[in-house]
Design an enzyme around this catalytic site. Structure first.
Site, PDB file in Angstrom:
ATOM      1  N   ASN A 155      -6.941  50.469 -94.142  1.00  0.00           N
ATOM      2  CA  ASN A 155      -7.289  51.133 -93.204  1.00  0.00           C
ATOM      3  C   ASN A 155      -6.812  52.414 -93.625  1.00  0.00           C
ATOM      4  OD1 ASN A 155      -8.504  49.360 -91.215  1.00  0.00           O
ATOM      5  ND2 ASN A 155      -7.247  48.218 -90.610  1.00  0.00           N
ATOM      6  N   ILE A 156      -5.684  52.128 -93.684  1.00  0.00           N
ATOM      7  CA  ILE A 156      -4.822  53.692 -94.133  1.00  0.00           C
ATOM      8  C   ILE A 156      -5.362  54.065 -94.915  1.00  0.00           C
ATOM      9  CG2 ILE A 156      -2.182  54.929 -94.329  1.00  0.00           C
ATOM     10  CD1 ILE A 156      -0.626  51.838 -92.640  1.00  0.00           C
ATOM     11  N   ASP A 175      -9.112  47.074-104.984  1.00  0.00           N
ATOM     12  CA  ASP A 175      -8.138  46.462-103.979  1.00  0.00           C
ATOM     13  C   ASP A 175      -9.253  44.800-103.844  1.00  0.00           C
ATOM     14  OD1 ASP A 175      -7.696  45.268-101.742  1.00  0.00           O
ATOM     15  OD2 ASP A 175      -7.657  46.545-100.632  1.00  0.00           O
ATOM     16  N   THR A 234       3.455  55.736 -99.636  1.00  0.00           N
ATOM     17  CA  THR A 234       3.649  55.988 -98.329  1.00  0.00           C
ATOM     18  C   THR A 234       3.770  54.298 -97.997  1.00  0.00           C
ATOM     19  OG1 THR A 234       1.349  56.001 -98.071  1.00  0.00           O
ATOM     20  CG2 THR A 234       2.693  58.177 -98.114  1.00  0.00           C
ATOM     21  N   ARG A 236       5.353  51.492-100.131  1.00  0.00           N
ATOM     22  CA  ARG A 236       6.363  49.943 -99.203  1.00  0.00           C
ATOM     23  C   ARG A 236       7.014  50.547-101.482  1.00  0.00           C
ATOM     24  NH1 ARG A 236       6.616  50.009 -95.567  1.00  0.00           N
ATOM     25  NH2 ARG A 236       6.871  47.507 -94.104  1.00  0.00           N
ATOM     26  N   ASP A 260       7.700  58.908 -99.520  1.00  0.00           N
ATOM     27  CA  ASP A 260       8.319  58.290 -98.349  1.00  0.00           C
ATOM     28  C   ASP A 260       8.704  57.268 -97.852  1.00  0.00           C
ATOM     29  OD1 ASP A 260       8.252  59.462 -95.488  1.00  0.00           O
ATOM     30  OD2 ASP A 260       7.138  57.104 -95.170  1.00  0.00           O
ATOM     31  N   GLU A 265      16.201  51.176-100.036  1.00  0.00           N
ATOM     32  CA  GLU A 265      16.762  52.477 -98.654  1.00  0.00           C
ATOM     33  C   GLU A 265      17.468  51.460 -98.319  1.00  0.00           C
ATOM     34  OE1 GLU A 265      12.977  52.740 -96.516  1.00  0.00           O
ATOM     35  OE2 GLU A 265      12.046  53.105 -98.465  1.00  0.00           O
ATOM     36  N   HIS A 285      11.864  57.644 -95.217  1.00  0.00           N
ATOM     37  CA  HIS A 285      10.435  56.358 -94.910  1.00  0.00           C
ATOM     38  C   HIS A 285      10.271  57.277 -93.445  1.00  0.00           C
ATOM     39  CE1 HIS A 285       9.503  51.400 -94.538  1.00  0.00           C
ATOM     40  NE2 HIS A 285       8.730  52.000 -93.841  1.00  0.00           N
TER      41      HIS A 285
END
Length: 333
Positions: A155-156, A175, A234, A236, A260, A265, A285
């Site tokens: 979706n993103i 994908d 954006t 992982r 991001d 982290e 993030h």
């Protein structure tokens, strides 16, 4: 029944009172605590029917101790913080919230693409140092001449593709879980990974973190990319091997990167290795974050837990169950 939010911290900005109200309306006691260790999680959740988690690792040891738990809900789309296999063996539903912050993360991905394509941060540093040299640094290209490749096309990524189409970019995507009709419906060409790496001028990562996506961007895959390609992540952090990315940027193989998320982290060192290059833009993030998305997520986490505890398996709840196939016998409509 009892729901425990195990890593509540005001700094995260989530309002536990929103969740408390939802839980109490559904006949569920709600407790918010700020655990730091496995032992603290185990103690806080010894009588929990639902566990709500942001960043803490829900390990097999923790899961084995959850004798009353029926559902683990992760604040977010990714769920690698939870050992899904151990939870499934214990008969515990694992849920994420895949239907939130789509607009925010897509916008952030596009913002990073624009930032590195137009050298925004690079120019800012030059100007701050009194260097007024617009031709300095790597070569920029008209966006309408560029091919943007999406690794992962959920979706993103589809929303980001929609945004990028306004610039006239060619859109390609990889994908392995999607039918070709999905790509066509979103004005993108579906292809295998090697073809995407060879053709994309800008690569945007939108894949979940699994064993086969860990370090999907590495020395070998970078070799297959165009000289001067750019990478945006954006999704992982561990999708990228940072050592290999940094080496490729320092050598000039890659022009720039916008991240991001990072491999390790949070970054708390001012001299962290990624900051050694002025062609890498890093944000903390933060792609998911708006006032609206934070409220949306807080609500959906609580509603998902309440629905499962009350055996309300509507379509939205079922879509949020990560291990629904393995536990299909426990799902009754």
């Amino acid at each position: 029944m009892k729901a425990v939010f195990i890593d509540y911290d005001p700094l995260y900005g989530y309002n536990p009172e929103i969740q408390r109200e939802i839980c109490e309306k559904n006949g569920i006691e709600y407790v918010a605590v700020n655990c730091k260790t496995e032992d603290e999680i185990i103690e806080a959740c010894k009588d929990a029917d639902a566990v709500l988690d942001i960043f803490l690792q829900i390990t097999p040891r923790v899961i084995e101790s959850l004798d009353h738990c029926k559902v683990l809900v992760r604040f977010g789309i990714g769920y690698n913080e939870i050992d899904v296999e151990a939870a499934t063996k214990k008969g515990i539903f694992v849920c994420n919230i895949p239907d939130y912050c789509i607009e925010e993360v897509a916008t952030h991905a596009v913002a990073l693409i624009l930032a590195i394509s137009r050298k925004i941060e690079y120019y800012h540093e030059l100007a701050r140092q009194g260097q007024w040299y617009p031709a300095k640094g790597y070569t920029m290209h008209r966006l309408s001449t560029q091919t943007v490749g999406f690794i992962g096309f959920g979706n993103i990524a589809r929303k980001a593709a929609h945004y990028m189409s306004a610039f006239g970019c060619r859109l390609i995507a990889y994908d392995p879980f999607l039918d070709k009709e999905v790509f066509a419906a979103n004005n993108a060409e579906g292809m295998d990974l090697d073809s995407l790496l060879a053709q994309a001028d800008i690569i945007s990562l939108h894949a979940p973190l699994f064993d086969d996506t860990y370090h999907i961007i590495n020395k070998e895959t970078i070799k297959k990319m165009k000289d001067g390609a750019m990478v945006v992540n954006t999704s992982r952090g561990p999708l990228i091997c940072e050592d290999d990315l940094l080496e490729a940027i320092q050598s000039g193989k890659l022009a720039a990167a916008g991240l991001d998320v990072t491999e390790f982290e949070p970054i708390t060192e001012p001299n962290y290795r990624l900051f050694s290059s002025d062609r890498i833009v890093v944000t903390p993030h933060a792609a998911f974050l708006t006032a609206e998305s934070r409220i949306e997520l807080t609500q959906k986490v609580a509603l998902t837990a309440c629905n499962i505890l009350n055996r309300v398996f509507d379509d939205s709840t079922v879509r949020r169950i990560v291990n629904r196939k393995a536990l299909s016998d426990k799902i009754t409509r």
